[in-house]
Motif scaffolding. Structure first.
Motif, PDB file in Angstrom:
ATOM      1  N   LYS A 273     109.370  34.645  95.651  1.00  0.00           N
ATOM      2  CA  LYS A 273     109.028  35.869  96.372  1.00  0.00           C
ATOM      3  C   LYS A 273     110.266  36.766  96.399  1.00  0.00           C
ATOM      4  O   LYS A 273     111.353  36.347  95.989  1.00  0.00           O
ATOM      5  CB  LYS A 273     108.541  35.556  97.778  1.00  0.00           C
ATOM      6  N   PHE A 274     110.100  37.997  96.861  1.00  0.00           N
ATOM      7  CA  PHE A 274     111.241  38.925  96.893  1.00  0.00           C
ATOM      8  C   PHE A 274     112.340  38.360  97.785  1.00  0.00           C
ATOM      9  O   PHE A 274     112.102  37.552  98.681  1.00  0.00           O
ATOM     10  CB  PHE A 274     110.783  40.300  97.391  1.00  0.00           C
TER      11      PHE A 274
ATOM     12  N   GLN B  51     116.031  39.568  99.942  1.00  0.00           N
ATOM     13  CA  GLN B  51     116.806  40.704 100.422  1.00  0.00           C
ATOM     14  C   GLN B  51     118.243  40.281 100.733  1.00  0.00           C
ATOM     15  O   GLN B  51     118.451  39.261 101.380  1.00  0.00           O
ATOM     16  CB  GLN B  51     116.144  41.268 101.672  1.00  0.00           C
TER      17      GLN B  51
ATOM     18  N   LYS C 181     102.815  42.274  97.763  1.00  0.00           N
ATOM     19  CA  LYS C 181     103.809  42.352  98.841  1.00  0.00           C
ATOM     20  C   LYS C 181     104.720  41.127  98.859  1.00  0.00           C
ATOM     21  O   LYS C 181     105.911  41.210  99.163  1.00  0.00           O
ATOM     22  CB  LYS C 181     103.087  42.514 100.182  1.00  0.00           C
TER      23      LYS C 181
ATOM     24  N   THR D  34     113.653  48.486  92.635  1.00  0.00           N
ATOM     25  CA  THR D  34     113.745  48.848  94.054  1.00  0.00           C
ATOM     26  C   THR D  34     114.835  49.859  94.390  1.00  0.00           C
ATOM     27  O   THR D  34     114.835  50.419  95.470  1.00  0.00           O
ATOM     28  CB  THR D  34     113.930  47.599  94.941  1.00  0.00           C
TER      29      THR D  34
ATOM     30  N   GLY E 169     107.927  42.919  98.447  1.00  0.00           N
ATOM     31  CA  GLY E 169     108.454  43.144  99.795  1.00  0.00           C
ATOM     32  C   GLY E 169     107.828  44.312 100.515  1.00  0.00           C
ATOM     33  O   GLY E 169     108.014  44.486 101.716  1.00  0.00           O
TER      34      GLY E 169
ATOM     35  N   ARG F 129     117.019  44.800  97.840  1.00  0.00           N
ATOM     36  CA  ARG F 129     115.822  43.972  97.675  1.00  0.00           C
ATOM     37  C   ARG F 129     115.608  43.650  96.196  1.00  0.00           C
ATOM     38  O   ARG F 129     115.512  44.550  95.371  1.00  0.00           O
ATOM     39  CB  ARG F 129     114.588  44.687  98.246  1.00  0.00           C
TER      40      ARG F 129
END
Length: 270
Positions: free
Chosen positions: A86-87, A89, A258, A17, A262, A59
């Motif tokens: 999941k991602f 941040q 996604k 990222t 993200g 991220r």
């Protein structure tokens, strides 16, 4: 140590990222010493080259790994990040310099005998999980030392530590892991992981070593397979790589991607 060898052969957990074009931010990775390459995928550094105009949101995409990381300027700030479904941040400010150790899947638990499930989907202060290792980082890592020098120190420490550990390997678990990697995460974990473990044992053992179920881990491996293929926006449309790993249609693939990254594939592979 070669019981974990096939993990490195088949799996490359990448964090894509931070773009090389991100003005003022650099991200780099360095391979570990050969003696510990079955445990550690890489050492990494994320730092600002200059004061940023606004706070940076870093991220982290799902990669199936556990990381230890610390603030280079203040090594007493050290943390461990578990498996993420999941991602995630992080707002990390306008100026930062973090150094980390990315452990290959299951390697952290094999080395430190920590139940990976207690680390999942969060980052915690390392002193709550591995107080001795946290204290060692605080006392041995100096803010003035270069990334290269710190890698030398970390390599030496983990090589020494690994030699003192009497590691027990569960081959039914490792056979299951190998199969997931060889199939790029595309398999029915209930039916295809016929390695002598009941569904309940499989769940328990994956939670212990990885921090999640075999199914959830397989989904991350499948996502990482697509990242490693480095498709362009155009080639994704034309070759439909996602069909090869069990996505039935584009909408299903985009939603899944996604969740782990993200952003949509077209934004990620711009």
């Amino acid at each position: 140590m070669n019981e974990l060898k096939t993990i490195r052969e088949y799996y490359k957990p990448i964090q894509p990222t931070v773009s090389v074009n991100d003005n003022g931010i650099s991200y780099r990775e360095s391979k570990p010493n050969k003696e510990i390459e079955d445990f550690i995928y890489c050492f990494w550094q994320l730092k600002t080259q200059k004061l940023l105009k606004s706070d940076y949101n870093y991220r982290v995409v799902s990669d199936g790994c556990i990381d230890i990381f610390f603030n280079h300027k203040n090594p007493a700030d050290n943390f461990v990040m578990g498996f993420c479904r999941k991602f995630v941040q992080f707002p990390i400010g306008k100026e930062f310099d973090y150094i980390g150790i990315r452990f290959l899947p299951s390697a952290f638990t094999h080395l430190f005998e920590v139940n990976a499930k207690i680390l999942s989907n969060q980052s915690q202060e390392l002193k709550k999980i591995l107080p001795n290792f946290s204290e060692w980082i605080n006392s041995k890592i100096k803010p003035a030392e270069s990334f290269e020098k710190i890698i030398e120190i970390l390599n030496e420490k983990i090589i020494g530590f690994s030699k003192t550990q009497d590691i027990v390997y569960d081959h039914r678990f490792l056979d299951s892991l190998d199969l997931i990697f060889k199939r790029n995460g595309f398999l029915d974990t209930e039916k295809d992981l016929n390695t002598g473990l009941s569904p309940r044992q499989l769940r328990r053992i994956f939670n212990f070593y990885i921090g999640t179920t075999a199914k959830s881990f397989s989904d991350v491996v499948r996502f990482q397979y697509i990242l490693n293929a480095k498709p362009s926006k155009q080639s994704l449309k034309e070759n439909k790589l996602y069909f090869d790993v069990g996505f039935f249609d584009q909408a299903h693939f985009i939603k899944n991607f996604k969740k782990f990254y993200g952003v949509t594939p077209s934004e990620a592979f711009r």
